[in-house]
Design a protein around this motif. Sequence first.
Motif, PDB file in Angstrom:
ATOM      1  N   GLY A 155      64.302  -0.852  27.301  1.00 39.01           N
ATOM      2  CA  GLY A 155      64.385  -2.141  26.609  1.00 39.01           C
ATOM      3  C   GLY A 155      64.843  -3.272  27.528  1.00 39.01           C
ATOM      4  N   LEU A 156      65.665  -2.943  28.528  1.00 36.71           N
ATOM      5  CA  LEU A 156      66.173  -3.974  29.444  1.00 36.71           C
ATOM      6  C   LEU A 156      65.082  -4.508  30.366  1.00 36.71           C
ATOM      7  N   ALA A 157      64.221  -3.612  30.872  1.00 40.04           N
ATOM      8  CA  ALA A 157      63.238  -4.044  31.877  1.00 40.04           C
ATOM      9  C   ALA A 157      61.788  -3.949  31.407  1.00 40.04           C
ATOM     10  N   GLY A 158      61.511  -3.100  30.421  1.00 37.11           N
ATOM     11  CA  GLY A 158      60.127  -2.924  29.956  1.00 37.11           C
ATOM     12  C   GLY A 158      59.349  -1.907  30.776  1.00 37.11           C
ATOM     13  N   PHE A 159      60.031  -1.227  31.691  1.00 38.78           N
ATOM     14  CA  PHE A 159      59.380  -0.200  32.505  1.00 38.78           C
ATOM     15  C   PHE A 159      59.830   1.191  32.088  1.00 38.78           C
ATOM     16  N   CYS A 160      58.893   2.112  31.858  1.00 34.24           N
ATOM     17  CA  CYS A 160      59.214   3.525  31.782  1.00 34.24           C
ATOM     18  C   CYS A 160      58.602   4.172  33.042  1.00 34.24           C
ATOM     19  N   PRO A 161      58.869   5.470  33.297  1.00 39.50           N
ATOM     20  CA  PRO A 161      58.487   6.027  34.613  1.00 39.50           C
ATOM     21  C   PRO A 161      57.013   5.886  34.999  1.00 39.50           C
ATOM     22  N   GLY A 162      56.070   6.196  34.111  1.00 37.46           N
ATOM     23  CA  GLY A 162      54.650   6.139  34.473  1.00 37.46           C
ATOM     24  C   GLY A 162      54.208   4.744  34.908  1.00 37.46           C
ATOM     25  N   PRO A 163      54.380   3.743  34.040  1.00 36.33           N
ATOM     26  CA  PRO A 163      54.003   2.380  34.407  1.00 36.33           C
ATOM     27  C   PRO A 163      54.731   1.868  35.645  1.00 36.33           C
ATOM     28  N   ALA A 164      55.989   2.296  35.855  1.00 39.36           N
ATOM     29  CA  ALA A 164      56.728   1.839  37.036  1.00 39.36           C
ATOM     30  C   ALA A 164      56.037   2.322  38.307  1.00 39.36           C
ATOM     31  N   PHE A 165      55.680   3.620  38.342  1.00 38.40           N
ATOM     32  CA  PHE A 165      54.949   4.128  39.517  1.00 38.40           C
ATOM     33  C   PHE A 165      53.602   3.408  39.661  1.00 38.40           C
ATOM     34  N   ALA A 166      52.869   3.275  38.560  1.00 37.44           N
ATOM     35  CA  ALA A 166      51.542   2.652  38.606  1.00 37.44           C
ATOM     36  C   ALA A 166      51.637   1.213  39.116  1.00 37.44           C
ATOM     37  N   ALA A 167      52.698   0.496  38.703  1.00 40.08           N
ATOM     38  CA  ALA A 167      52.845  -0.912  39.074  1.00 40.08           C
ATOM     39  C   ALA A 167      53.231  -1.095  40.541  1.00 40.08           C
ATOM     40  N   LEU A 168      53.609   0.018  41.229  1.00 43.55           N
ATOM     41  CA  LEU A 168      53.842  -0.076  42.673  1.00 43.55           C
ATOM     42  C   LEU A 168      52.582  -0.587  43.373  1.00 43.55           C
ATOM     43  N   SER A 169      51.421  -0.348  42.727  1.00 41.45           N
ATOM     44  CA  SER A 169      50.139  -0.771  43.296  1.00 41.45           C
ATOM     45  C   SER A 169      50.057  -2.285  43.483  1.00 41.45           C
ATOM     46  N   LEU A 186      57.429  -5.004  26.323  1.00 42.27           N
ATOM     47  CA  LEU A 186      58.521  -5.687  25.628  1.00 42.27           C
ATOM     48  C   LEU A 186      57.992  -6.410  24.386  1.00 42.27           C
ATOM     49  N   GLY A 187      56.735  -6.867  24.456  1.00 44.40           N
ATOM     50  CA  GLY A 187      56.106  -7.492  23.289  1.00 44.40           C
ATOM     51  C   GLY A 187      55.967  -6.522  22.127  1.00 44.40           C
ATOM     52  N   PHE A 188      55.791  -5.237  22.443  1.00 45.24           N
ATOM     53  CA  PHE A 188      55.733  -4.208  21.388  1.00 45.24           C
ATOM     54  C   PHE A 188      57.127  -3.929  20.844  1.00 45.24           C
ATOM     55  N   LEU A 189      58.097  -3.837  21.763  1.00 48.70           N
ATOM     56  CA  LEU A 189      59.467  -3.484  21.347  1.00 48.70           C
ATOM     57  C   LEU A 189      60.139  -4.618  20.579  1.00 48.70           C
ATOM     58  N   THR A 233      64.314   8.351  19.039  1.00 46.91           N
ATOM     59  CA  THR A 233      65.560   7.827  19.615  1.00 46.91           C
ATOM     60  C   THR A 233      65.282   6.732  20.637  1.00 46.91           C
ATOM     61  N   PHE A 234      64.394   7.011  21.627  1.00 50.24           N
ATOM     62  CA  PHE A 234      64.225   5.965  22.657  1.00 50.24           C
ATOM     63  C   PHE A 234      63.474   4.748  22.137  1.00 50.24           C
ATOM     64  N   MET A 235      62.615   4.922  21.142  1.00 51.17           N
ATOM     65  CA  MET A 235      61.921   3.771  20.552  1.00 51.17           C
ATOM     66  C   MET A 235      62.919   2.855  19.828  1.00 51.17           C
ATOM     67  N   ILE A 236      63.792   3.474  19.018  1.00 52.61           N
ATOM     68  CA  ILE A 236      64.749   2.694  18.226  1.00 52.61           C
ATOM     69  C   ILE A 236      65.751   1.996  19.146  1.00 52.61           C
ATOM     70  N   VAL A 237      66.277   2.740  20.149  1.00 52.12           N
ATOM     71  CA  VAL A 237      67.259   2.140  21.064  1.00 52.12           C
ATOM     72  C   VAL A 237      66.610   1.019  21.888  1.00 52.12           C
ATOM     73  N   ALA A 238      65.370   1.239  22.350  1.00 50.27           N
ATOM     74  CA  ALA A 238      64.695   0.211  23.149  1.00 50.27           C
ATOM     75  C   ALA A 238      64.436  -1.045  22.310  1.00 50.27           C
ATOM     76  N   ALA A 239      63.983  -0.863  21.063  1.00 48.68           N
ATOM     77  CA  ALA A 239      63.723  -2.010  20.185  1.00 48.68           C
ATOM     78  C   ALA A 239      65.027  -2.758  19.891  1.00 48.68           C
ATOM     79  N   ALA A 240      66.125  -2.009  19.678  1.00 47.32           N
ATOM     80  CA  ALA A 240      67.422  -2.634  19.411  1.00 47.32           C
ATOM     81  C   ALA A 240      67.890  -3.414  20.641  1.00 47.32           C
ATOM     82  N   GLY A 268      60.082 -10.477  16.861  1.00 51.80           N
ATOM     83  CA  GLY A 268      59.565 -11.666  17.534  1.00 51.80           C
ATOM     84  C   GLY A 268      58.069 -11.799  17.354  1.00 51.80           C
ATOM     85  N   ASP A 269      57.381 -12.152  18.461  1.00 50.87           N
ATOM     86  CA  ASP A 269      55.931 -12.306  18.446  1.00 50.87           C
ATOM     87  C   ASP A 269      55.325 -10.927  18.721  1.00 50.87           C
ATOM     88  N   TRP A 270      55.315 -10.064  17.687  1.00 54.34           N
ATOM     89  CA  TRP A 270      55.044  -8.636  17.865  1.00 54.34           C
ATOM     90  C   TRP A 270      53.627  -8.349  18.346  1.00 54.34           C
TER      91      TRP A 270
END
Lengths: 137, 140
Positions: A97-111, A30-33, B123-130, A37-39
Amino acid sequence: MPRTVSALLIGMLFGAGLAVSGMMNPAKVLGFLDITGDWDPTLAFVMGGALIVALPATLLARRRARPVLAESFDLPGKRTIDLPLIAGSALFGLGWGLAGFCPGPAFAALSTGLWQVGLFVLAMLTGMLAFRLLRAN
Amino acid sequence: MSDFTPLSGLAGGIMIGAAAALLLLLNGRIAGISGIAGGIMNNAGRERLWRIAFVVGLVVGPLAVAAVTGAMPQVEIEAQWPWLVAAGLLVGFGTRLGSGCTSGHGVCGLARLSPRSLAATATFMIVAAATVYVVRHVIG
């Protein structure tokens, strides 16, 4: 059997990479997205590092008739940019964007054993199942 | 830029890229996590087994890192549980409809110079950032 063992070990390397890179942590993603903010540009370095290795490997694969452990390459053949691609990617981006999880990290974070990760993964698998059921109808 | 960690990011990225390279050259498959996970439901036999093994590896990998470094990698979740459920449903459904996620489109697809993956990644980068902008700076 060799294919299953290699998949397990490669999955471990992938999961370890997610942990080392910091991308297993939704707060960092989320800090990247959060560009206004504080990018935190780390995610771009992760993708860059991955591409440095994956790009030449892809070129090498193109010159080979078959992979080492399987009969043939199974690669996406579709070329057109269509509505499902863009709509699906937009829905994914919204969830990412809502949670900061995509599929790979979500599975990995199950650890970590955190219940929140389990809940996210359960919802994600439900979403995948819903797509499968919708497409079947 | 409080938490910028370019070196560990680059190192982890190289490991992820090496995993994608090995899965392609050894098994002939794309290391897209949503595709691998979704394929567990759509396949049987050997084609299902390697996918399960890969996902198990994803969970074990961070534990191996923790064993080496002596500390579990940090995972900080800000979202409340209803948002986690909504986000999970969107990520699961969206990645299947869009044929890929950050790994399949963002790493493997871009490495294959696929125009589809470039469009998906943008697409997913822009939507996620927005989305993050709205959540943090408009509502929050």
